[in-house]
Design a protein around this motif. Structure first.
Motif: not given
Length: 238
Positions: A190-199, A225-238
């Motif tokens: 949700a913060r915009g990390y690529a898969y390899k960065e998360v790994a 991911r766009h929807e996931l970012t909005r979902w996480a932002a609405a819950r202040r999880l970023l």
């Protein structure tokens, strides 16, 4: 790539908007390495950008945040100036069957700049410290409908999505569906990390990251991911 056909076999059609010719040339050269990307136009100012985007209707526009109104003028320092105006004047292209998707590409990592273009409809924001392969990956992801942000910038979208000041994440039935590892992956994606960065961050394989992301999207009934970012932002999880 997305099911809507963008970013498919024909390649992702890209327009580059930046007031520095050398930057445009450098970005074009970096993207040329990827056979799945075709640069179909360039612009150096707001008026030129609006014209070429309407003419070419590309899949993705790489948009500098600070642009002059006309070529040769000096860009103002107002937050998101130039780039936000391009988005405003291209608002008719942001929706529909084949929307034009904008990815901000800037030297600035200021919160005001990020928020200004996201409010106008940009799908992501990356800084010019990004390397060529990462930029190509970001272009493909935005063409496919994802939201893409350089790490550490995604938190700025909280304001863009109107999260209430002081709102805190409480017990959430949807969040409770996720395992501890899925929550870690969810926050980074949700913060915009690529898969390899998360790994790298979590010391797991890219394949494992992909599995967790699929599980998160399924459990939360989200599609991108766009929807996931909005979902996480609405819950202040970023």
């Amino acid at each position: 790539m997305s099911a809507d056909g963008q970013g498919g076999a024909a390649g992702v059609r890209v327009v580059i908007v930046d007031d520095h010719r050398m930057v445009r040339s450098g970005v074009r050269a970096e993207l040329a390495v990827d056979a799945g990307i075709e640069v179909v136009g360039e612009a150096a100012d707001v008026s030129g950008a609006v014209a070429v985007v309407h003419r070419e209707r590309p899949d993705v526009v790489l948009l500098d945040v600070h642009l002059p109104d006309t070529e040769g003028a000096v860009p103002t320092a107002t937050a998101g100036s130039g780039g936000a105006e391009v988005l405003h004047r291209c608002a008719d292209l942001l929706t529909g069957e084949r929307p034009v998707r904008f990815l901000a590409l800037s030297v600035s990592d200021a919160a005001d700049d990020v928020i200004a273009v996201i409010r106008r409809g940009a799908r992501g924001y990356v800084t010019k410290s990004i390397d060529g392969a990462e930029l190509a990956d970001a272009v493909h992801r935005v063409a496919g409908g994802d939201a893409v942000f350089s790490p550490r910038l995604a938190g700025f979208v909280l304001d863009a999505f109107g999260a209430a000041a002081g709102e805190v994440a409480a017990v959430d039935d949807e969040l409770d569906r996720l395992s501890a590892r899925e929550r870690e992956v969810m926050r980074l994606i949700a913060r915009g990390y690529a898969y390899k960065e998360v790994a790298r961050e979590l010391f797991i394989s890219v394949k494992t990251v992909e599995t967790h992301v699929s599980s998160v999207l399924r459990k939360l009934q989200l599609s991108s991911r766009h929807e996931l970012t909005r979902w996480a932002a609405a819950r202040r999880l970023l």
